[in-house]
Enzyme design. Structure first.
Site, PDB file in Angstrom:
ATOM      1  CG  ASP A   1       6.689   6.613   6.271  1.00 36.67           C
ATOM      2  OD1 ASP A   1       7.344   7.568   5.870  1.00 36.67           O
ATOM      3  OD2 ASP A   1       6.111   6.637   7.377  1.00 36.67           O
TER       4      ASP A   1
ATOM      5  CG  ASP B   1      -0.225  -0.361   2.524  1.00 31.37           C
ATOM      6  OD1 ASP B   1       0.990  -0.664   2.498  1.00 31.37           O
ATOM      7  OD2 ASP B   1      -0.872  -0.348   3.580  1.00 31.37           O
TER       8      ASP B   1
HETATM    9  P1  IMP Z   1       8.034   2.035   6.450  1.00 31.52           P
HETATM   10  O1  IMP Z   1       8.676   0.793   6.949  1.00 31.52           O
HETATM   11  O2  IMP Z   1       8.469   3.254   7.204  1.00 31.52           O
HETATM   12  O3  IMP Z   1       8.182   2.208   4.949  1.00 31.52           O
HETATM   13  O4  IMP Z   1       6.516   1.945   6.839  1.00 31.52           O
HETATM   14  C1  IMP Z   1       5.601   1.322   6.069  1.00 31.52           C
HETATM   15  C2  IMP Z   1       4.344   1.015   6.870  1.00 31.52           C
HETATM   16  O5  IMP Z   1       3.970   2.086   7.750  1.00 31.52           O
HETATM   17  C3  IMP Z   1       3.202   0.882   5.907  1.00 31.52           C
HETATM   18  O6  IMP Z   1       3.103  -0.435   5.419  1.00 31.52           O
HETATM   19  C4  IMP Z   1       2.020   1.310   6.757  1.00 31.52           C
HETATM   20  O7  IMP Z   1       1.566   0.218   7.504  1.00 31.52           O
HETATM   21  C5  IMP Z   1       2.592   2.335   7.684  1.00 31.52           C
HETATM   22  N1  IMP Z   1       2.377   3.713   7.200  1.00 31.52           N
HETATM   23  C6  IMP Z   1       3.338   4.602   6.877  1.00 31.52           C
HETATM   24  N2  IMP Z   1       2.813   5.779   6.514  1.00 31.52           N
HETATM   25  C7  IMP Z   1       1.474   5.629   6.559  1.00 31.52           C
HETATM   26  C8  IMP Z   1       0.369   6.518   6.286  1.00 31.52           C
HETATM   27  O8  IMP Z   1       0.498   7.681   5.887  1.00 31.52           O
HETATM   28  N3  IMP Z   1      -0.867   5.985   6.475  1.00 31.52           N
HETATM   29  C9  IMP Z   1      -1.076   4.716   6.890  1.00 31.52           C
HETATM   30  N4  IMP Z   1      -0.080   3.858   7.148  1.00 31.52           N
HETATM   31  C10 IMP Z   1       1.193   4.318   7.001  1.00 31.52           C
HETATM   32 MG    MG Z   2       1.795  -1.818   4.504  1.00 33.35          MG
END
Ligand code: IMP
Ligand code: MG
Length: 178
Positions: free
Chosen positions: A101, A98
Site C-alpha cells: 500500500d 500480499d
Molecule cells: P503499507 O505499509 O502501507 O504498504 O501497508 C501494507 C499492509 O497494510 C499490508 O501488508 C496489509 O496488511 C495492509 N493493507 C493495505 N491495504 C490493504 C487492503 O486493501 N486490504 C487488506 N489489507 C491491506
Molecule cells: Mg501484508
C-alpha cells in the site's frame, strides 16, 4: 456485511501465480535453495500457491509484523511480532507479500533483513496500490496494480473478515481511510 465485489477473479489469480512462479523459477535456476519469507497473516494463501508452483528448491519461512496506528492506515512504525527461527545469512531470500500500500511495511522489512546479510534479497507482491505509494520500495515480481480501494480475499482481510474468499474483492470500509 455485504458481499465484496470481484476485482480479480480466481482464474486471473491462478494465471498470474503461474506466470510469477515460472519467472521466479527461471531467474533462480541453478542458484540453490531460495528462502521464501511470507508476512503473516495476509500472504499465507499466496505463499501456499506460489511455493507449490515453483520448480526450484525452496524453503518457506514466516514472519509477523504489526504496524502501529489504526486499522487501514500504516503509520510507518512497524514492529516484529514473530521473527524468523533461523539465520538467513548467505541465503537467497525472496519476501512474499500480499499487498503493498504505502510501501512502509515492506521497506521496513527489507531494511531489517538486509542487516542479516542474505546472499540476495528480492520481493514478490501479489497486489500493489500504485497511487498510494509513499516509499519507493523495490518490487521485483508484481502480480497486479490496483486503484486505491480496500481489497479482501485470497488472504487479505477487512477487520479479519473475508480472508478465505477465493477471489480478490472490494469492500467499502465504514471508516474513511487514514
Ligand atoms: P503499507 O505499509 O502501507 O504498504 O501497508 C501494507 C499492509 O497494510 C499490508 O501488508 C496489509 O496488511 C495492509 N493493507 C493495505 N491495504 C490493504 C487492503 O486493501 N486490504 C487488506 N489489507 C491491506
Ligand atoms: Mg501484508
Amino acid at each position: 456485511m455485504t458481499e465484496p465485489k470481484i476485482l480479480i477473479s480466481e482464474e486471473d489469480i491462478r494465471r498470474k501465480v503461474d506466470e510469477l512462479a515460472a519467472q521466479i523459477s527461471a531467474d533462480y535456476e541453478g542458484k540453490g535453495e531460495v528462502t521464501l519469507i511470507a508476512v503473516l497473516k495476509g500472504a499465507f494463501i499466496f505463499l501456499a500457491d506460489l511455493s507449490r508452483r515453483l520448480t526450484i528448491p525452496r524453503d518457506v519461512e514466516f514472519m509477523a509484523l504489526s504496524s502501529y496506528g489504526k486499522a487501514g492506515a500504516t503509520s510507518g512504525a512497524v514492529r516484529v511480532v514473530m521473527d524468523l527461527r533461523d539465520s538467513i545469512e548467505g541465503k537467497h531470500v525472496l519476501v512474499v507479500e500480499d499487498i503493498v500500500d504505502t510501501g512502509k511495511t515492506l521497506q521496513y522489512l527489507l531494511d531489517l533483513l538486509q542487516t542479516r546479510e542474505p546472499a540476495s534479497l528480492k520481493t514478490c507482491a501479489l497486489v500493489r496500490k500504485k497511487d498510494r505509494h509513499e516509499v519507493d520500495v523495490k518490487i521485483d515480481y508484481l502480480g497486479f496494480d490496483i486503484p486505491n480501494v480496500w481489497v479482501v480475499g485470497y488472504g487479505l482481510d477487512y477487520a479479519e473478515h473475508h480472508r478465505t474468499l477465493p477471489y480478490i474483492g472490494v469492500v467499502e470500509p465504514r471508516e474513511s481511510r487514514g
